[in-house]
Design a protein around this motif. Structure first.
Motif, PDB file in Angstrom:
ATOM      1  N   GLY A 153      -4.902 -16.040   3.549  1.00 32.15           N
ATOM      2  CA  GLY A 153      -4.021 -15.973   2.564  1.00 32.15           C
ATOM      3  C   GLY A 153      -3.450 -14.458   2.399  1.00 32.15           C
ATOM      4  O   GLY A 153      -2.299 -14.324   2.022  1.00 32.15           O
ATOM      5  N   GLY A 154      -4.287 -13.677   2.506  1.00 34.19           N
ATOM      6  CA  GLY A 154      -4.190 -12.234   2.489  1.00 34.19           C
ATOM      7  C   GLY A 154      -3.361 -11.859   3.823  1.00 34.19           C
ATOM      8  O   GLY A 154      -2.246 -10.852   3.291  1.00 34.19           O
ATOM      9  N   ILE A 155      -3.657 -12.285   4.742  1.00 34.78           N
ATOM     10  CA  ILE A 155      -2.714 -11.798   6.080  1.00 34.78           C
ATOM     11  C   ILE A 155      -1.438 -12.315   5.805  1.00 34.78           C
ATOM     12  O   ILE A 155      -0.236 -11.587   6.238  1.00 34.78           O
ATOM     13  CB  ILE A 155      -3.491 -12.513   7.170  1.00 34.78           C
ATOM     14  N   ASP A 156      -1.155 -13.823   5.352  1.00 29.90           N
ATOM     15  CA  ASP A 156       0.183 -14.201   5.065  1.00 29.90           C
ATOM     16  C   ASP A 156       0.757 -13.312   3.933  1.00 29.90           C
ATOM     17  O   ASP A 156       2.010 -13.055   4.238  1.00 29.90           O
ATOM     18  CB  ASP A 156       0.117 -15.677   4.440  1.00 29.90           C
ATOM     19  N   PHE A 157       0.434 -12.681   3.034  1.00 29.92           N
ATOM     20  CA  PHE A 157       1.105 -11.936   2.130  1.00 29.92           C
ATOM     21  C   PHE A 157       1.386 -10.564   3.038  1.00 29.92           C
ATOM     22  O   PHE A 157       2.379 -10.308   2.473  1.00 29.92           O
ATOM     23  CB  PHE A 157      -0.082 -11.651   0.697  1.00 29.92           C
ATOM     24  N   ILE A 158       0.455 -10.056   3.505  1.00 32.24           N
ATOM     25  CA  ILE A 158       0.759  -8.697   4.426  1.00 32.24           C
ATOM     26  C   ILE A 158       1.914  -9.025   5.205  1.00 32.24           C
ATOM     27  O   ILE A 158       2.724  -8.204   5.225  1.00 32.24           O
ATOM     28  CB  ILE A 158      -0.498  -8.465   4.854  1.00 32.24           C
ATOM     29  N   MET A 159       1.984  -9.959   5.777  1.00 34.12           N
ATOM     30  CA  MET A 159       2.961 -10.096   7.092  1.00 34.12           C
ATOM     31  C   MET A 159       4.362 -10.589   6.248  1.00 34.12           C
ATOM     32  O   MET A 159       5.300 -10.290   6.418  1.00 34.12           O
ATOM     33  CB  MET A 159       2.619 -11.203   8.002  1.00 34.12           C
ATOM     34  N   LYS A 160       4.293 -11.315   5.061  1.00 33.42           N
ATOM     35  CA  LYS A 160       5.417 -11.642   4.307  1.00 33.42           C
ATOM     36  C   LYS A 160       6.390 -10.570   3.730  1.00 33.42           C
ATOM     37  O   LYS A 160       7.260 -10.367   3.799  1.00 33.42           O
ATOM     38  CB  LYS A 160       5.338 -12.978   3.348  1.00 33.42           C
ATOM     39  N   LYS A 161       5.041  -9.700   2.933  1.00 31.60           N
ATOM     40  CA  LYS A 161       5.854  -8.619   2.189  1.00 31.60           C
ATOM     41  C   LYS A 161       5.894  -7.194   2.996  1.00 31.60           C
ATOM     42  O   LYS A 161       6.143  -6.144   2.344  1.00 31.60           O
ATOM     43  CB  LYS A 161       4.891  -8.415   1.026  1.00 31.60           C
ATOM     44  N   ASP A 162       5.218  -7.344   4.209  1.00 28.95           N
ATOM     45  CA  ASP A 162       5.200  -6.016   4.891  1.00 28.95           C
ATOM     46  C   ASP A 162       4.285  -4.932   4.207  1.00 28.95           C
ATOM     47  O   ASP A 162       4.536  -3.636   3.955  1.00 28.95           O
ATOM     48  CB  ASP A 162       6.549  -5.380   5.322  1.00 28.95           C
ATOM     49  N   TYR A 163       3.498  -5.490   3.730  1.00 27.87           N
ATOM     50  CA  TYR A 163       2.326  -4.753   2.656  1.00 27.87           C
ATOM     51  C   TYR A 163       1.544  -3.681   3.426  1.00 27.87           C
ATOM     52  O   TYR A 163       0.961  -4.231   4.805  1.00 27.87           O
ATOM     53  CB  TYR A 163       1.284  -5.717   2.120  1.00 27.87           C
ATOM     54  N   PRO A 164       1.390  -2.553   3.174  1.00 27.65           N
ATOM     55  CA  PRO A 164       0.707  -1.696   3.889  1.00 27.65           C
ATOM     56  C   PRO A 164      -0.668  -1.486   3.839  1.00 27.65           C
ATOM     57  O   PRO A 164      -1.210  -2.172   2.841  1.00 27.65           O
ATOM     58  CB  PRO A 164       1.387  -0.363   3.060  1.00 27.65           C
ATOM     59  N   ALA A 165      -1.393  -0.932   4.659  1.00 28.91           N
ATOM     60  CA  ALA A 165      -2.774  -0.524   4.497  1.00 28.91           C
ATOM     61  C   ALA A 165      -2.906   0.164   3.330  1.00 28.91           C
ATOM     62  O   ALA A 165      -2.311   1.158   3.082  1.00 28.91           O
ATOM     63  CB  ALA A 165      -3.445  -0.063   5.897  1.00 28.91           C
ATOM     64  N   ARG A 166      -4.149  -0.167   2.708  1.00 28.40           N
ATOM     65  CA  ARG A 166      -4.537   0.776   1.368  1.00 28.40           C
ATOM     66  C   ARG A 166      -5.816   1.364   1.621  1.00 28.40           C
ATOM     67  O   ARG A 166      -6.733   0.895   2.325  1.00 28.40           O
ATOM     68  CB  ARG A 166      -4.510  -0.044   0.087  1.00 28.40           C
ATOM     69  N   GLY A 167      -6.163   2.271   0.656  1.00 26.95           N
ATOM     70  CA  GLY A 167      -7.587   2.733   0.713  1.00 26.95           C
ATOM     71  C   GLY A 167      -7.974   4.092   1.530  1.00 26.95           C
ATOM     72  O   GLY A 167      -8.957   4.371   1.866  1.00 26.95           O
ATOM     73  N   GLU A 168      -6.806   4.800   1.899  1.00 29.33           N
ATOM     74  CA  GLU A 168      -7.036   5.684   3.031  1.00 29.33           C
ATOM     75  C   GLU A 168      -7.330   6.998   2.480  1.00 29.33           C
ATOM     76  O   GLU A 168      -7.417   8.179   3.277  1.00 29.33           O
ATOM     77  CB  GLU A 168      -5.995   5.784   4.154  1.00 29.33           C
ATOM     78  N   VAL A 169      -7.155   7.345   1.041  1.00 26.94           N
ATOM     79  CA  VAL A 169      -7.202   8.622   0.276  1.00 26.94           C
ATOM     80  C   VAL A 169      -8.656   9.080   0.633  1.00 26.94           C
ATOM     81  O   VAL A 169      -9.753   8.354   0.357  1.00 26.94           O
ATOM     82  CB  VAL A 169      -7.013   8.391  -1.051  1.00 26.94           C
ATOM     83  N   LYS A 170      -8.666  10.420   1.242  1.00 30.85           N
ATOM     84  CA  LYS A 170     -10.115  10.825   1.471  1.00 30.85           C
ATOM     85  C   LYS A 170     -10.758  11.621   0.393  1.00 30.85           C
ATOM     86  O   LYS A 170     -11.867  11.830   0.110  1.00 30.85           O
ATOM     87  CB  LYS A 170      -9.912  11.805   2.604  1.00 30.85           C
ATOM     88  N   GLY A 171      -9.818  12.202  -0.552  1.00 32.42           N
ATOM     89  CA  GLY A 171     -10.369  12.844  -1.752  1.00 32.42           C
ATOM     90  C   GLY A 171      -9.709  12.518  -2.811  1.00 32.42           C
ATOM     91  O   GLY A 171      -8.349  11.939  -2.834  1.00 32.42           O
ATOM     92  N   ILE A 172     -10.377  12.776  -3.828  1.00 29.62           N
ATOM     93  CA  ILE A 172      -9.463  12.411  -5.393  1.00 29.62           C
ATOM     94  C   ILE A 172      -8.294  13.704  -5.426  1.00 29.62           C
ATOM     95  O   ILE A 172      -8.933  14.865  -5.730  1.00 29.62           O
ATOM     96  CB  ILE A 172     -10.336  12.268  -6.382  1.00 29.62           C
ATOM     97  N   PRO A 173      -7.208  13.325  -5.703  1.00 33.87           N
ATOM     98  CA  PRO A 173      -6.262  14.381  -6.255  1.00 33.87           C
ATOM     99  C   PRO A 173      -6.693  15.037  -7.429  1.00 33.87           C
ATOM    100  O   PRO A 173      -7.300  14.581  -8.316  1.00 33.87           O
ATOM    101  CB  PRO A 173      -5.035  13.621  -6.323  1.00 33.87           C
ATOM    102  N   GLN A 174      -6.420  16.331  -7.450  1.00 31.40           N
ATOM    103  CA  GLN A 174      -6.891  17.039  -8.631  1.00 31.40           C
ATOM    104  C   GLN A 174      -6.298  16.677 -10.050  1.00 31.40           C
ATOM    105  O   GLN A 174      -6.817  16.766 -11.040  1.00 31.40           O
ATOM    106  CB  GLN A 174      -6.397  18.303  -8.579  1.00 31.40           C
ATOM    107  N   ASN A 175      -5.063  15.958 -10.150  1.00 34.04           N
ATOM    108  CA  ASN A 175      -4.655  15.555 -11.303  1.00 34.04           C
ATOM    109  C   ASN A 175      -4.712  13.843 -11.597  1.00 34.04           C
ATOM    110  O   ASN A 175      -4.199  13.498 -12.460  1.00 34.04           O
ATOM    111  CB  ASN A 175      -2.961  16.018 -11.265  1.00 34.04           C
ATOM    112  N   ALA A 176      -5.721  13.484 -10.717  1.00 34.44           N
ATOM    113  CA  ALA A 176      -5.853  11.772 -11.206  1.00 34.44           C
ATOM    114  C   ALA A 176      -6.965  11.911 -12.168  1.00 34.44           C
ATOM    115  O   ALA A 176      -7.770  12.639 -12.362  1.00 34.44           O
ATOM    116  CB  ALA A 176      -6.483  11.428  -9.567  1.00 34.44           C
TER     117      ALA A 176
END
Length: 176
Positions: A153-176
């Motif tokens: 189901g996730g793959i179907d959503f990814i392919m239908k919506k051209d959903y990007p990969a997520r979770g690649e942030v290496k560090g927490i931004p200063q203003n987060a």
């Protein structure tokens, strides 16, 4: 820990059908799914791989190459291939513990004589054709694995919506 949108480590292993499997040779239309399992000793793995084998056509229809991988020896992997209902599922073996660490898999030591001395805990990696990680799920125990219907189901959503990969942030931004 591997981050989404980064190259995954190379992977080349023998299969129980006496051929070899190489990640860089996959040429999948959409993704390659690596399913790391604990090994022959694991009844949860048996159930998981039997379910995967039953749904293999659904992955193939979506342009996804699938392989199950363990650190089991050839003998143990071939017993699983014979005794489990996983016909048609590519099953690789002899994953080194060093390679397992490169993938961020948890490694456990035997607590019974049914288990090998060391083995990996389960993990799933959805890899784009360019060799970058799109999604991963890594467990430290044999329980609470993602269900393949959810992944489909996730793959179907990814392919239908051209959903990007997520979770690649290496560090927490200063203003987060």
């Amino acid at each position: 820990m591997l981050l989404p949108k980064t190259q995954v480590p190379s992977l080349e292993l023998p299969l129980i059908n006496d051929t070899n499997w190489k990640l860089s040779d996959q040429n999948a239309e959409n993704f390659t799914l690596l399913v790391f399992y604990r090994g022959l000793h694991c009844p949860v793995c048996k159930k998981q791989l039997e379910e995967l084998s039953q749904k293999l056509d659904k992955f193939v229809d979506r342009g996804i190459n699938v392989v199950a991988v363990s650190a089991d020896t050839e003998k143990r992997a071939k017993i699983a291939g014979e005794d489990w209902d996983i016909e048609g599922l590519p099953v690789a073996y002899n994953l080194s513990l060093e390679k397992a660490r490169e993938y961020g898999l948890f490694i456990s030591e035997a607590v019974s004589d049914k288990e090998p001395d060391f083995f990996t805990e389960p993990g799933l990696f959805l890899i784009k054709p360019d060799g970058t990680l799109f999604f991963s799920s890594v467990q430290s125990m044999p329980f609470a694995r993602p269900h393949f219907d959810d992944i489909l189901g996730g793959i179907d959503f990814i392919m239908k919506k051209d959903y990007p990969a997520r979770g690649e942030v290496k560090g927490i931004p200063q203003n987060a």
